[in-house]
Design an enzyme around this catalytic site. Structure first.
Site, PDB file in Angstrom:
ATOM      1  N   GLY A   1       0.781  -1.232   0.000  1.00 44.00           N
ATOM      2  CA  GLY A   1       0.000   0.000   0.000  1.00 44.00           C
ATOM      3  C   GLY A   1       0.815   1.285   0.000  1.00 44.00           C
ATOM      4  CB  SER A   2       4.325   2.193  -0.822  1.00 43.61           C
ATOM      5  OG  SER A   2       4.490   1.750  -2.135  1.00 43.61           O
ATOM      6  CG  ASN A   3       2.223   3.162  -5.641  1.00 35.68           C
ATOM      7  OD1 ASN A   3       2.708   4.174  -6.149  1.00 35.68           O
ATOM      8  ND2 ASN A   3       2.838   1.988  -5.648  1.00 35.68           N
TER       9      ASN A   3
ATOM     10  CG  MET B   1      -0.880  -7.466  -6.701  1.00 39.43           C
ATOM     11  SD  MET B   1      -0.172  -6.519  -8.062  1.00 39.43           S
ATOM     12  CE  MET B   1       1.239  -7.533  -8.417  1.00 39.43           C
ATOM     13  NE  ARG B   2      -7.994 -12.053  -7.353  1.00 39.27           N
ATOM     14  CZ  ARG B   2      -7.720 -13.365  -7.417  1.00 39.27           C
ATOM     15  NH1 ARG B   2      -6.555 -13.817  -6.992  1.00 39.27           N
ATOM     16  NH2 ARG B   2      -8.603 -14.212  -7.898  1.00 39.27           N
TER      17      ARG B   2
ATOM     18  CG  ASN C   1      -3.156  -1.445 -13.353  1.00 39.61           C
ATOM     19  OD1 ASN C   1      -3.102  -1.557 -12.126  1.00 39.61           O
ATOM     20  ND2 ASN C   1      -2.426  -2.183 -14.166  1.00 39.61           N
TER      21      ASN C   1
ATOM     22  CG  HIS D   1       2.216  -2.759 -15.541  1.00 37.12           C
ATOM     23  ND1 HIS D   1       1.798  -3.942 -14.964  1.00 37.12           N
ATOM     24  CD2 HIS D   1       3.255  -3.076 -16.341  1.00 37.12           C
ATOM     25  CE1 HIS D   1       2.554  -4.931 -15.398  1.00 37.12           C
ATOM     26  NE2 HIS D   1       3.445  -4.438 -16.246  1.00 37.12           N
TER      27      HIS D   1
ATOM     28  CB  SER E   1       2.769   2.209 -17.988  1.00 36.44           C
ATOM     29  OG  SER E   1       3.921   1.958 -18.748  1.00 36.44           O
TER      30      SER E   1
ATOM     31  CG  ASP F   1      -0.825  -5.298 -17.080  1.00 32.05           C
ATOM     32  OD1 ASP F   1      -1.522  -4.694 -16.235  1.00 32.05           O
ATOM     33  OD2 ASP F   1      -0.093  -6.259 -16.786  1.00 32.05           O
TER      34      ASP F   1
HETATM   35  C1  GAR Z   1       3.625  -1.429  -7.447  1.00 34.21           C
HETATM   36  O1  GAR Z   1       4.966  -1.525  -7.847  1.00 34.21           O
HETATM   37  C2  GAR Z   1       2.714  -1.539  -8.652  1.00 34.21           C
HETATM   38  O2  GAR Z   1       3.256  -0.989  -9.818  1.00 34.21           O
HETATM   39  C3  GAR Z   1       2.585  -3.025  -8.780  1.00 34.21           C
HETATM   40  O3  GAR Z   1       2.462  -3.488  -7.455  1.00 34.21           O
HETATM   41  C4  GAR Z   1       3.232  -2.635  -6.601  1.00 34.21           C
HETATM   42  C5  GAR Z   1       2.385  -2.278  -5.408  1.00 34.21           C
HETATM   43  O4  GAR Z   1       3.143  -1.646  -4.416  1.00 34.21           O
HETATM   44  N1  GAR Z   1       1.453  -3.402  -9.585  1.00 34.21           N
HETATM   45  C6  GAR Z   1       1.466  -4.399 -10.468  1.00 34.21           C
HETATM   46  O5  GAR Z   1       2.426  -5.118 -10.642  1.00 34.21           O
HETATM   47  C7  GAR Z   1       0.174  -4.565 -11.235  1.00 34.21           C
HETATM   48  N2  GAR Z   1       0.326  -5.569 -12.240  1.00 34.21           N
HETATM   49  P1  GAR Z   1       2.423  -0.924  -3.199  1.00 34.21           P
HETATM   50  O6  GAR Z   1       1.452  -1.929  -2.576  1.00 34.21           O
HETATM   51  O7  GAR Z   1       3.525  -0.585  -2.239  1.00 34.21           O
HETATM   52  O8  GAR Z   1       1.720   0.285  -3.716  1.00 34.21           O
END
Ligand code: GAR
Length: 192
Positions: free
Chosen positions: A14-16, A95-96, A110, A112, A139, A148
């Site tokens: 969940g950093s984003n 991630m689903r 999304n 990516h 992206s 994607d």
């Molecule tokens: C991120 O790097 C995001 O780009 C990736 O999961 C990570 C989540 O990090 N997403 C994918 O790979 C989607 N196919 P976070 O939980 O720290 O935000």
């Protein structure tokens, strides 16, 4: 002042999610105020759950293991998003695989961790790190029925340096994500 409502979907760290909340939630911009009306997580033990709570938003947990099919899970997701009133849904580390039921009902973007259309799927960071390419990046794209594969909205890239350790590569990817995702969501919503 127009209020623009968003939902954020996440699965893990969940950093984003945290950056989106810090930069956008209850923030007023030139043309709108942005409100995160729902955070939704498919894993009951995800670290991101506490990050959402820190902003006073109790995440909705929709545990995918409790659903008999992808469609049934997506129906629950769609119901929760529609109920929240969000006009835009942001997949931030969600991630689903989503079914056409989701994409037909929900306008979503999304994040990516590669320069699409290269390195689609769940191993993007490792694959782009191991590739012979001299640049890598991230992206943000609209979610379509193709994994994607929806229209690209924004990208950012960097040069790999000789002997770059994987940890530095991964940290660079996340640093770019943390800047570009909130900025892109703001730009999409903060319009007349
Ligand atoms: C991120 O790097 C995001 O780009 C990736 O999961 C990570 C989540 O990090 N997403 C994918 O790979 C989607 N196919 P976070 O939980 O720290 O935000």
């Amino acid at each position: 002042m127009v209020i623009k409502k968003i939902a954020i979907l996440f699965s893990g760290t969940g950093s984003n999610l945290e950056k989106l909340l810090a930069f956008l939630h209850q923030q007023t911009f030139e043309h709108c105020k942005i409100e995160v009306v729902a955070t939704i997580c498919n894993r009951p033990n995800a670290a991101g759950i506490e990050k959402s709570r820190a902003y006073g938003i109790e995440p909705i947990i929709i545990d995918h293991t409790r659903y008999a099919s992808r469609e049934a899970f997506d129906e629950a997701l769609v119901e929760a998003i529609v109920k929240s009133g969000a006009e835009l849904t942001v997949l931030a580390g969600f991630m689903r695989f989503l079914t056409p039921y989701f994409t037909e009902h929900i306008k979503a973007i999304n994040l990516h961790p590669s320069l699409l259309p290269l390195f689609k799927g769940g191993n993007a960071i490792k694959e782009s790190f191991e590739s012979p390419m001299k640049v890598a990046g991230i992206s943000i794209h609209y979610v379509s029925e193709e994994l994607d594969g929806g229209e690209i909205i924004a990208q950012r890239c960097f040069e790999k340096y000789e002997g770059m350790p994987f940890e530095d590569f991964e940290a660079k990817i996340h640093a770019l994500e943390h800047e570009l995702l909130p900025e892109t969501v703001k730009n999409l919503l903060n319009r007349n």
